[in-house]
Design a protein around this motif. Structure first.
Motif: not given
Length: 482
Positions: A136-140, A330, A388
């Motif tokens: 859930h934090k991978r995008g940033r 995210d 993901n």
């Protein structure tokens, strides 16, 4: 046992690890494009032909094309620290040899050594992010990595243009060297082992087939783009051998119990869609990065430094927006970023296809910024969403597949765009009454540029159609669910 089993260890400090990668990655990717601006100086200094000088870029790409497919396998044989330090040592040695290079052949060897460092670093960086950052934090996190991947090559030509105004091309490498040493010292202190090597069986035949397959395709397309032409025997043989090598390699991987590159990643639909969107983006952006500077320097007769300066705002905007787009991904998922991003890319590519001698430089800069905004909305969201969906044991293979095919897509996009540019210029010259008129030469080149951008627009339209099938992957407790 999965080589990702260390992912859950609570004592992993993510921030210093990411910082180590950012410093090393920035310098590695900066030197990749910085040398492009010095090609004219190198041609004069070494007394070589343009096609020979182009090998400094082709050789670099070829080394990545050969080594990156093996990276999924290498990631399972060595620890994170070992690979990080090895990648920086290769980069430092290559940069030092390049800085003192007395001849073209020595500089060529230096570029290959540098490329080995980059080929080890890029897949390791992506794989590490997947392991240490929760979904859930991978995008940033991916967005911050994107900042480096897009920003470093964008500022490379401008910074090297500045260096070349007062110093020799050697200084491009002398300035990079202390920064690489800082990255090595910083990484030695802060890099942690976040995976457990499983040391799968080495399959020499897979390595040979991968080298022939990916190497042949990258070499074939690069040679065609450099002036060999699609009809040359060398290009045809390289492409045929490359495609056959790749087919045999793929069949072997599917049949193996412990494949070098696990192709079961292709069973995950969002991974495939993410991969296709990355390939479209790479073809569009790398062909544009080749065509636009040529247009600015040939049709508009700008200096290399002025041309680099015009393309700098777009590169900076793209770099700054990458972490922002990662954060939006995210929160909202990929669809609301990727589809509008591709609409912007399609519109700007069609806009560029109407470029003429009357087009103002302000409009070119604004269009380039718009193109870079569009690309930042596509690249990291599509890549993160695709990765993901994979189970943790496929992370090294998924990142290896994406990174490898990006190199191939870059070579394909550039080669096709350059050949369309050449044929567009030729057909224009055949239709004019006075081919020796300097104005006709410029108009012919501009016509070729317009045709090359139409190709880019068509590729972007294909990407837009694919983007309508993208769905957000909801990851729950490391288990992938739709």
């Amino acid at each position: 046992m999965s080589n990702q089993q260390a992912a859950q260890t609570p004592n992993v400090k993510a921030l210093p690890i990411i910082a180590s990668f950012l410093i090393a990655g920035f310098i590695g990717l900066f030197s990749e494009t910085a040398l492009n601006m010095a090609l004219r100086d190198l041609i004069i200094g070494f007394g070589i032909h343009e096609t020979t000088a182009q090998w400094l870029t082709t050789g670099y790409l070829l080394t990545l094309g050969i080594l990156v497919p093996i990276s999924g396998f290498i990631l399972q044989w060595f620890t994170t620290r070992q690979l990080f330090i090895a990648s920086l040592i290769f980069s430092i040695i290559g940069t030092f040899i390049a800085a003192i290079a007395p001849t073209f052949s020595v500089l060529m060897i230096a570029r290959v050594v540098q490329a080995i460092g980059t080929a080890l670093l890029l897949p390791l960086m992506f794989n590490t992010i997947l392991v240490i950052i929760p979904p859930h934090k991978r995008g940033r996190a991916m967005g911050i990595i994107g900042l480096v991947i897009m920003f470093a090559p964008a500022v490379g030509p401008t910074v090297s243009g500045l260096i070349l105004k007062t110093l020799t091309w050697h200084w491009i490498f002398w300035i990079s060297l202390p920064l690489l040493l800082v990255a090595l010292v910083f990484g030695s202190f802060f890099m942690q082992n976040i995976t457990t090597p499983t040391k799968p069986k080495i399959d020499i035949l897979s390595i040979i087939l991968s080298t022939i397959g990916f190497g042949g395709i990258v070499y074939g397309f690069s040679s065609a783009g450099e002036g060999g032409g699609w009809g040359s025997t060398e290009v045809i043989i390289a492409l045929v051998v490359g495609i056959l090598g790749l087919i045999v390699f793929s069949i072997r991987q599917v049949k193996m119990k412990e494949p070098m590159l696990d192709l079961t990643a292709f069973k995950y639909p969002m991974f495939v869609i993410g991969l296709l969107l990355i390939l479209v983006s790479m073809m569009v952006i790398l062909s544009s990065m080749m065509i636009l500077p040529l247009y600015l320097q040939t049709s508009l007769a700008l200096s290399t430094f002025a041309a680099g300066l015009m393309l700098l705002p777009g590169g900076i905007v793209n770099g700054l927006l990458s972490p922002v787009m990662g954060g939006l991904f995210d929160r909202f998922g990929p669809k609301w970023l990727v589809i509008p991003g591709l609409i912007i890319v399609v519109a700007t590519m069609f806009g560029f296809s109407t470029i003429s001698l009357e087009t103002s430089t302000a409009l070119i800069v604004a269009s380039h910024i718009a193109l870079m905004i569009g690309v930042s909305m596509i690249m990291m969201p599509a890549q993160t969403n695709g990765l993901n969906e994979l189970p943790p044991e496929l992370y090294p293979h998924g990142t290896a597949i994406m990174n490898t095919l990006q190199q191939v897509a870059g070579a394909v996009g550039t080669a096709v765009a350059i050949s369309i540019l050449s044929s567009g210029s030729r057909s224009f010259m055949e239709s004019v009454s006075d081919p020796t008129d300097p104005l006709n030469v410029v108009l012919a080149f501009t016509n070729g540029v317009q045709n090359a951008f139409i190709f880019g627009a068509i590729v972007a339209v294909v990407g837009l159609i694919i983007s309508f099938f993208i769905k957000r992957i909801i990851v729950d407790n490391q288990e992938q669910a739709h």
